[in-house]
Structure formats: C-alpha cells, structure tokens
Enzyme design. Structure first.
Site, mmCIF file in Angstrom:
data_model
loop_
_atom_site.group_PDB
_atom_site.id
_atom_site.type_symbol
_atom_site.label_atom_id
_atom_site.label_comp_id
_atom_site.label_asym_id
_atom_site.label_seq_id
_atom_site.Cartn_x
_atom_site.Cartn_y
_atom_site.Cartn_z
ATOM 1 N N GLY A 79 0.801 -1.205 0.000
ATOM 2 C CA GLY A 79 0.000 0.000 0.000
ATOM 3 C C GLY A 79 0.838 1.260 0.000
ATOM 4 N N SER A 80 0.248 2.360 -0.411
ATOM 5 C CA SER A 80 0.903 3.659 -0.337
ATOM 6 C C SER A 80 0.763 4.228 1.072
ATOM 7 C CB SER A 80 0.274 4.625 -1.345
ATOM 8 O OG SER A 80 0.596 4.231 -2.658
ATOM 9 N N GLY A 81 1.516 5.289 1.326
ATOM 10 C CA GLY A 81 1.419 5.958 2.618
ATOM 11 C C GLY A 81 2.549 5.611 3.559
ATOM 12 N N HIS A 82 3.536 4.873 3.064
ATOM 13 C CA HIS A 82 4.642 4.433 3.916
ATOM 14 C C HIS A 82 6.005 4.925 3.428
ATOM 15 C CE1 HIS A 82 1.874 1.770 5.940
ATOM 16 N NE2 HIS A 82 1.614 1.100 4.839
ATOM 17 N N ASP A 104 -1.787 -8.348 0.472
ATOM 18 C CA ASP A 104 -0.564 -8.490 -0.318
ATOM 19 C C ASP A 104 -0.256 -9.964 -0.584
ATOM 20 O OD1 ASP A 104 0.048 -5.649 -0.349
ATOM 21 O OD2 ASP A 104 0.461 -5.882 1.788
ATOM 22 N N HIS A 160 -0.465 0.435 10.308
ATOM 23 C CA HIS A 160 -1.769 0.915 9.852
ATOM 24 C C HIS A 160 -2.671 1.166 11.049
ATOM 25 C CE1 HIS A 160 -0.175 -2.026 6.903
ATOM 26 N NE2 HIS A 160 -0.350 -1.006 6.101
#
Ligand SMILES: Nc1ncnc2c1ncn2[C@@H]1O[C@H](COP(=O)(O)OP(=O)(O)O)[C@@H](O)[C@H]1O
Ligand SMILES: Nc1ncnc2c1ncn2[C@@H]1O[C@H](COP(=O)(O)OP(=O)(O)O)[C@@H](O)[C@H]1O
Ligand SMILES: [Mg+2]
Ligand SMILES: [Mg+2]
Ligand SMILES: [Mg+2]
Ligand SMILES: [Mg+2]
Lengths: 205, 335, 335, 205
Positions: free
Chosen positions: C55-58, C111, C220
């Site tokens: 995921g994005s945001g990391h 994932d 998360h």
C-alpha cells in the site's frame, strides 16, 4: 560597592527571576518564542553560582567574568544583550576594588552605551532598554540621595518605562514581525529590566 | 506533550550523545564539549573553514551538515536558542588552519549578537573571519527590508555551495563571495499547519486552528503573512511560487534547484505532491530543474508544514551544487 | 484534515507524478502505468530481479528502495491497500531477465493473496518466482505464531541485503535464502503516539489519548500489546529492547545493525535520543553496532511514533549490508 | 441466467454498496483499517461499468474478466477474495452461454471452494464466508423453488450467518489482532456478503 556585594545582588536577581519565570515566559509567548523566563533564570542562576566561589576582587575583571558566564549560560538575545551591558561595565570598572554610587552609575551608563552600539537599538523600541535607560537617568538624578533612595527612584523609573512599552511598536527580534499588532503588549524584556531594579532596591533598603 | 524524550532539560545533551554514538566515526566534539561539533577527520590544512551555529530543534539543520564538502564545525544552542559566543569562538579557533573561517548562519537576533562577539574574540587572536548571514525567507520582511529577513531552509544550499568552493581551494573572500552569490539567488517561503513544543516549555508557543494554514510562518512559529482557511497543495504551491518568482528572474532557459522541505510532521508523500505542483509551474515557464531536494532538511521538531526553496543557478553554482559532499545527514550521492 | 493534498482520490497518482518529476532519471513507470515503478536503467541481464509491493502511505517504503543494489520494481497500491495481482504480474514480467524474480514483501492478507495470484500468473508464463515474506514485527504475534507476524521496517534491511546478493550474481534460490537468513535475524517493534488519516477516509481510524502510548501498534494502526501512560524515551527503548533481545541471541561480541525509524511526525531529535538508549543497552551487553540507521525508512504518513529494528549480523550479512546501493530515497554512501 | 443478467446484478450490487459505504467503513474501523466501504464500491462500480460495454457471451470467459477487473479495481483482502470466488465460478461456467439455477449454484460452490483454498479459511472464522457459505447451502436446498425464492432463502441465511459472526473470534487479517476483543463485533465482510444477496433478491423478485 565591593565584590562581595555583587554576590548578594546576583542572588537577589536570581530569586526574583525564579519567582517570575512563568510570567516572563507568558509575556515572551505573546510575540516571541517563550524562552525568556528560562533564559533569565539560567543566566542569573549561573552568575549567582559562579560568584559564590569567585575570589576576584578587581571589579573590572569580575564584571568581565560575569559577562562571559552570563552569555555562556544564557546566549539568547536578551542574555547576550545583558552580557554586553556587563562587559561595558567591566571596562569602566577596570582596576577598581571599590566603587562609589557615582562610579557604578557611570559604569552602568557605559554598559548601556556598549549594548546599544552592539544591538543597534535605542530607547523607544519596545525593549529592555525602555526600563534600563530611564533607570540610569533616575540613578544619575538621585546620586546625592544615597544608594537606597537612588535605587528606589531607578526602580520606579524602570517600572514606568516598562509600562510605557505598551504604547510602542516592536522593531527588534521576533516581536518585530508583529508590527502594529505589538501595540498594547507589554515587552517581556522590559519587565526583566524592571525586576532587576526591584531586586536591587530590596537589598539596598 | 507527545514527545519521546527523557528529562526536558537533558534534551539537547541526549540528542548530541545519540549523534555521537551513531556517527562518532565522522564527527567529533571539541574537547568533549557537546556544544561544539566538528568534522572528523578535520579538513586538509589550508582549506578555508566554514562554521555555522544556531538553536537545536531543527535537525538536520545545523550540525547535520558538518562533513566532507560542507561545514567544518557547528556550535549547538539550546532548543531555538543561540549558542554562546564563547562556544562559537572556541569552535572558530579549533577549525582555523590559517586560511580563515567563514561564519555562515541564519539572520536571527541572538545568533547575530553572539557570532559578532565571537568574531571579535577571534580577531583578537588574529584569526581571520568573514560573516555571511542567510536571509532567504521572503515571508519575513518585504523586499525593501530584505536585510531583516530570517534564514531558513535555503541555508542548506548555501552550506553546500560554499562548502564545495572551500574544498576547491578558494580563499576566504572568494568562499564568502560564492556563499553570498548563492544566497542572492535563493528564496524560500513556508507554510505551517500545526505548532511545535519546546521541551522545556512543555506546551505550544502558538496555535493553529484545525482548518487553518499559516502562510509564511517562521521555523520558530514567528507569524507569517496571513492565516487562511486550509488550502489545497496546488494552491499552496502557486502562492509560494508567485511570491518567490517575483524576486528571482525565472525565464525560459533558466535553471534552478528546488527544495521542498518538510518541517517535521508532514509526510514525504505531501512534499512530493507539492514538488509536483512547483515543478509544473516551473515547466510552464520553460525553467529546468537541477538536483531537486525533497525531504526534511530544516525542521521545527514536530511542526506540520513545509517550505519551498528555489535556487537559481548558473554554471558555477551548478558545479558547486553537484560537487561531492557527505555527512551523516546529507549526501550528494543520490541527489 | 491537516494534509497538504489536492483531491483525496488523486493522492497516490500525484505522489507518483511528483516522484517521476523529481527522479525520472532513475525510475521509470512500466508502460506509463503509475502503479508499476521500475529501476532505470534496468539491471544487467542475468541478474535475479527483486520486487516488492504494498500500500501507499509508507514512503520511502516501498518504492523508495527501487534502485541500484536494492529492488528492481515495486507495485503500488492505494493508501494502506495492496496493489492488484495484475499489476504485480505485469511488473514481474517486466523485470525478469531469465534469472527469475524474488517477491519480497510484508506479510499482510491482501498483499499475500495478490502476490500469490501474480506468481501463479507468472508461472503460467514460465517465469520462475520465489516468495519471501517479511514478518519482523514481534508485537504482532507471539513467537509460537511467528508466521502470522506483520512486516514492518525490518524489510528495508532485507531489501538491502537481498539486493546486494542479487547484484553479486547469486541465483534465485540463493538470493531467497540470503533474504530469509537476514529476516531470521531481524526483529522490530514500534510504539505510536498519534494516529494517521487515510486521505479518502478523512478522519483517523483509531485514536490515542494525549497522555498515552500504544506499545507495539502496527503501521496501519493495528492494535499492539498494550496501551500505557506516556513513557520516557529510555523506558520505551528498554521495553522494546527486552522484547527483541528475548528472540535474538545478543551476547558479548555479537554485531548488529540498529534502525530507529520514525513513523512520520516524530522528530529526528527524538529518534536520536532513543537510538542513544538502545546503543547503551547493546554496549552494556558487549554488542557492537555496525551501520546504524536513524531516520524515516518506513512511515505511516503523519503518525507520531517510532520503531526499533535490530539486525544480528555475521560476516556475510555485513558484507551485503555494506555493499553499495543507491536509490532516490536511500543510499549506503553515508551510512 | 445469461450474460446480460450479470450486468443488472452488478449494477444492483454496486448500488447497495454505495448506499452502505459509510456503514461498511464504520464496521471495518472497529477492528480493521476502515477501507471496506471504499473498496467494495470501487470493485462493484468497476464491474458494473465494464459490463455495460462488454459483449462476451461465454459465461466462463465473462466471469474470468470480472475476476481480473474486480481485483484490479479493489485489490484489498476482500476484493481479492471476491476475485477468487469469481475465478472459481469462471472455471465452472466455461463454455456456457446460459446457465440454470443449478449450474449457477454449482459454480458458486466451486467459487467458494477455490476461495477457501487460496485464503486458507473456512466458515466460523468471522469472515465473509459466514454469510456466503450459509447462502450457498440455502440455494442448494431451495433449487426446486425457483430463483426468486431460492435467493430469498439465501439472503435470509446470509443475514443470519452475518449476525452469527458476533459470537465468533477473528482469526484472519487485521481483525485477528483483536483476538478475544473481537467477540461481540459484527464482521464487515460478512455484511458485504449479506448485501450481495439482498441486492440479488431485489432484482430476482
Ligand atoms: N536589539 C535589541 N536591543 C535591545 N533589546 C532587545 C533587542 N532585541 C530584543 N531585545 C529584548 O529582548 C527580549 C527578547 O529576548 P529573548 O527572549 O532572549 O529573545 P529571543 O528568544 O528572540 O532570542 C525582548 O523582549 C526585548 O526586550
Ligand atoms: N482469509 C480470509 N478469508 C476470508 N475472508 C477474509 C479473510 N481475511 C479477511 N477476510 C474478510 O475480509 C474482510 C476485511 O477485508 P478488507 O477490509 O479488504 O481487509 P484489509 O483492509 O485488511 O485488506 C473481513 O471483514 C473478513 O470478512
Ligand atoms: Mg524569546
Ligand atoms: Mg530565544
Ligand atoms: Mg485494506
Ligand atoms: Mg479493511
């Protein structure tokens, strides 16, 4: 005055700064970064502590040590400005082990002059000068009345000068960013200046 | 206070201790003094030394740029407070190898006074010094009072370029001139979304409403140009861009480096979104970007917000910007 | 929402656009697809390829590690969401040069499912793949259920070491074995002080009280081991250290690398204070630190908090960790 | 059923997901990351949109396209799990352009089987399976009563199954971290499963 009296004075100023720490912080938070309470306590605590051990009797050398120590403990704007005053006094008192009220007043005037030169400031700019400079004039005008009364007059002048900063616009440091918005606010540095003379009055009286 | 610290009064000492434990191979403390951080090993004798100094709480500014190709020393103050002139003087003495010392730092009252005092002390001991003050923050004063402006993230470019000039063997006047030339072509402006807390104060010195943005706020929370309702990233980028472009001639064929600098709490993702907007505005004018810098270069602890710096380049400045530099917190290698 | 973004639904696209505008010389999009980021120029033919995804945001996780000496490609998901198996498959096909592809990623439901599907598609086209899942977060499951653990910051060490092994010319099974060996010696645990906001959700998915700290919270916001009253940095360091030390044999003479990783809003100063505490605990056991990593390596947007990773080394792992690597977001040069 | 009916079904499911987006989000926020509402809307919107253009008549190929499209639009855990179900159905329906209720039920069972294999899950683990699997059993039991009634029975079974997740402990995904604490909570995925059958009942009725 003699070297030993400086110790008493520094301790008294430290105590009054400790008692007013949060008040100074709050004032500096209005249009500065809020470190004024901390730095004044740090500076005067360091001075008082140093003077407890110090055996130097030459007032010039002693004030020079004070200037360096103060700046090292409190290198903020006001801390450095205070160091300049102490440095100017040191130059004027060099070689003396005793100083009359007149000598001290002259030294103090020299200290303010050096500070104004280095800080590019003058009275009326909403700074500590607005309490320190009226105090100098009051001292000079009351020289003949003895230390206790002269200091009382100086403290009164400092208080009035500090109050008057409410009507001034900041031109130095962080406060200057506020421009017009600084009108009405009391300058924290000028309060620190007033407190110094308040403390000196107590020990002289 | 949402901080992972121990006693607030130990904050700076423990940060320096951490830095020395992590990077003790590349930095050293002058006589073990945690307030004087020097390059390790020292530069070759004969190189002009470059030093800086300022308050803590801005990592990697200031000491993060001590290293090969950048600075020789940094005097470390308390959080948001100048180091003392004594420490600055000791540092200047420690790094001078005869070629003189450039004092390159941000234009703040306390730092100015202390560096001036330190330079006088140095002069007394026959050490040549020169002073160049960083005044890149366009929001801090109008152009006609540019000499009053604060120094912010643009100083990193000045460190880089002056550092490269010194490594190349230029003399003190020349290195100072390169730094000044760079700064004449560097402009920065920032926005803030949340305040930060000085550990020893324990609460924010200012507040920003949840739905507001402070345009032009300084890195210690100095008030900026105005408070606005929250804006989009694109609107923020073009507001900053217009303000900067009014002072740097940015035309077809110009080349610039762009730094989008996070103040602390703002995620890299947002910095990249703003970079994108700035890069588009530059592209629209036919301006090319060289060595963009996107990340955290000059922070205010946990403040949310960012600044944009534009650095207009010529061939000389490009060469100095490109030259190798390596510190524990900065490297030209992957820029 | 205190975010400098435009439309929440454009968040990921605009981040990738910003990355390509800034680093288009070192990264490329597969067929212009913003969800498939590849190393540019591609690695030499014959090298085992390593890919990841998530995921994005990391940022810099995941795509920030695409580059020389690390990864060959990364599939990009929405914020905190897996990329699709289709994108993963296309990426695998794009980077394979015949030596096969190692899928190295964090152990999360979405994932796992998608990479498994992608590997089946790849197998169908005769592309050899191997899967190694990162499960370094000791707080996410007890040791006896270690196979359920999440992958967090320790994956950066795995990327680094596997990347170096692949550059050295090892074959697919060998590279996978090196990655697995590294991971067997990597443990991470984190704490969080504030939540983060998924742009399209617009509000925090969990909350942390002002005076509380979440021990072991996931990136998360997955709940951790316990919620405690705010603790000192030293107490946090030793709590994490004890938990990790119980699983890695750390004795006199052991060598480790330590990563103190900021989750987003926590200042570098605090990371260094915690690093200092961990380094002292290691020193007390006679353990040496090699190449410490202090900074933001795996974040959760504007979450406040940090994680500590300990990576126990032997000579082989040290060599791979030390080997040169360079991406726009990571370089071994100044480590 | 024929290819064209799939279009109607997808649109109906999309509509019910849109209407329940915030509810699903809230459920997923209890013990997940809160993306469930978004991903279900994204997945079914993409399906519905694709089917508007799609001319493929072979149900196997059509379901395969659906599986790929759904995963691409919604690659979350539940999105991917949904794709596995669609993929399993695709294999079972390959070559058919028309399918009876019994064919569809068998395909659906095959889809669930593939999903359980790939996701390593089974009913009773507080997931979408706890609504989808009872629905499958209800369909099988009501085959003779025609599509409308069979679907109504399936929807009822799905609703009961979903409600029953309150008594279950999560073992998969983020929710599993909550262990005991997940008792009492309704699983968001199971609600998504219930909504699918609710939508299908409406168009069949
Ligand atoms: N140039 C100056 N000359 C005299 N006094 C000054 C000057 N600049 C600032 N001051 C005084 O110093 C005070 C602020 O001191 P301080 O809090 O130490 O500043 P800072 O935190 O910005 O370093 C002001 O309230 C003012 O009285
Ligand atoms: N292994 C599994 N098998 C079946 N269903 C699962 C499994 N794991 C999770 N689920 C279902 O998926 C839902 C969560 O989906 P989603 O929000 O997409 O997950 P995430 O956000 O963690 O990727 C759960 O409510 C549960 O119903
Ligand atoms: Mg102040
Ligand atoms: Mg200050
Ligand atoms: Mg998700
Ligand atoms: Mg979810």
């Amino acid at each position: 005055m003699k070297a030993s009296m400086l110790r008493t004075a520094a301790a008294a100023i430290r105590d009054i700064m400790v008692a007013n720490k949060d008040y100074l912080t709050a004032l500096d938070q209005q249009n500065g970064d809020g470190d004024l309470g901390i730095t004044m306590v740090q500076g005067y605590s360091a001075l008082a502590q140093m003077l407890e051990q110090e055996t130097e009797q030459d007032l010039g050398k002693l004030f020079m040590k004070c200037a360096t120590r103060f700046n090292d403990a409190a290198p903020s704007t006001l801390g450095t400005i205070t160091s300049f005053v102490l440095m100017g006094m040191a130059k004027a008192l060099k070689g003396k082990t005793e100083a009359s009220l007149e000598d001290m007043t002259a030294a103090y005037e020299a200290g303010l002059a050096l500070m104004m030169e280095k800080a590019h400031s003058k009275p009326g700019e909403k700074t500590i000068l607005d309490s320190l400079e009226p105090a100098a004039r009051a001292l000079r005008a009351n020289l003949d009345k003895g230390a206790a009364q002269a200091l009382t007059a100086a403290a009164k002048a400092a208080t009035e000068g500090s109050e008057a900063t409410r009507t001034m616009k900041s031109v130095h440091g962080r406060a200057a960013y506020y421009g017009e918005k600084s009108l009405g606010l009391l300058d924290g540095g000028s309060v620190a200046g007033r407190l110094i003379f308040e403390a000196l009055t107590h020990i002289a009286g | 206070m949402r901080k992972l610290i121990n006693k607030p009064e130990d904050f700076v000492e423990e940060v320096i201790e951490g830095i020395m434990m992590a990077y003790g191979d590349r930095l050293r403390l002058h006589n073990g003094d945690s307030r004087i951080v020097l390059r390790n090993p020292p530069a070759r004798p004969g190189k002009v030394a470059i030093v800086t100094g300022g308050g803590s709480g801005h990592l990697p500014v200031f000491l993060g740029y001590v290293g090969r190709g950048m600075l020789d020393g940094c005097a470390v103050g308390n959080v948001f407070a100048s180091p003392s002139s004594q420490k600055m003087f000791e540092m200047i003495k420690a790094v001078d190898s005869g070629a003189g010392v450039l004092c390159l730092y941000g234009n703040y009252g306390g730092d100015n006074l202390n560096f001036d005092m330190a330079c006088e002390m140095a002069e007394f001991e026959d050490i040549k010094t020169k002073t160049v003050r960083v005044r890149d923050d366009v929001a801090s004063s109008p152009p006609e009072m540019a000499e009053k402006r604060r120094g912010v993230a643009g100083m990193v470019y000045a460190f880089k370029v002056a550092g490269a000039a010194a490594e190349e063997g230029l003399n003190l006047d020349q290195v100072a001139a390169v730094a000044q030339k760079a700064l004449d072509n560097i402009r920065t402006m920032g926005v803030a979304l949340s305040p930060c807390v000085v550990p020893q104060v324990g609460k924010p010195t200012f507040s920003i409403k949840e739905n507001e943005i402070e345009i032009g706020m300084g890195i210690h929370g100095e008030p900026g140009i105005e408070v606005r309702e929250m804006m989009t990233a694109d609107a923020v980028a073009s507001l900053i861009f217009d303000k900067i472009a009014a002072e740097l001639e940015l035309n077809e064929g110009s080349e610039v480096s762009v730094m989008v600098n996070g103040l602390g709490a703002t995620p890299l993702e947002e910095l990249l979104i703003v970079y994108r907007a700035v890069a588009k505005l530059l592209a629209a004018r036919g301006v090319k970007v060289f060595m963009p810098h996107v990340g955290e270069f000059a922070t205010s602890m946990e403040m949310a917000g960012l600044s944009v710096t534009i650095f207009k380049l010529d061939e000389e400045l490009k060469r100095y910007l490109r030259a190798p530099a390596s510190t524990p917190f900065y490297t030209s290698e992957n820029k």
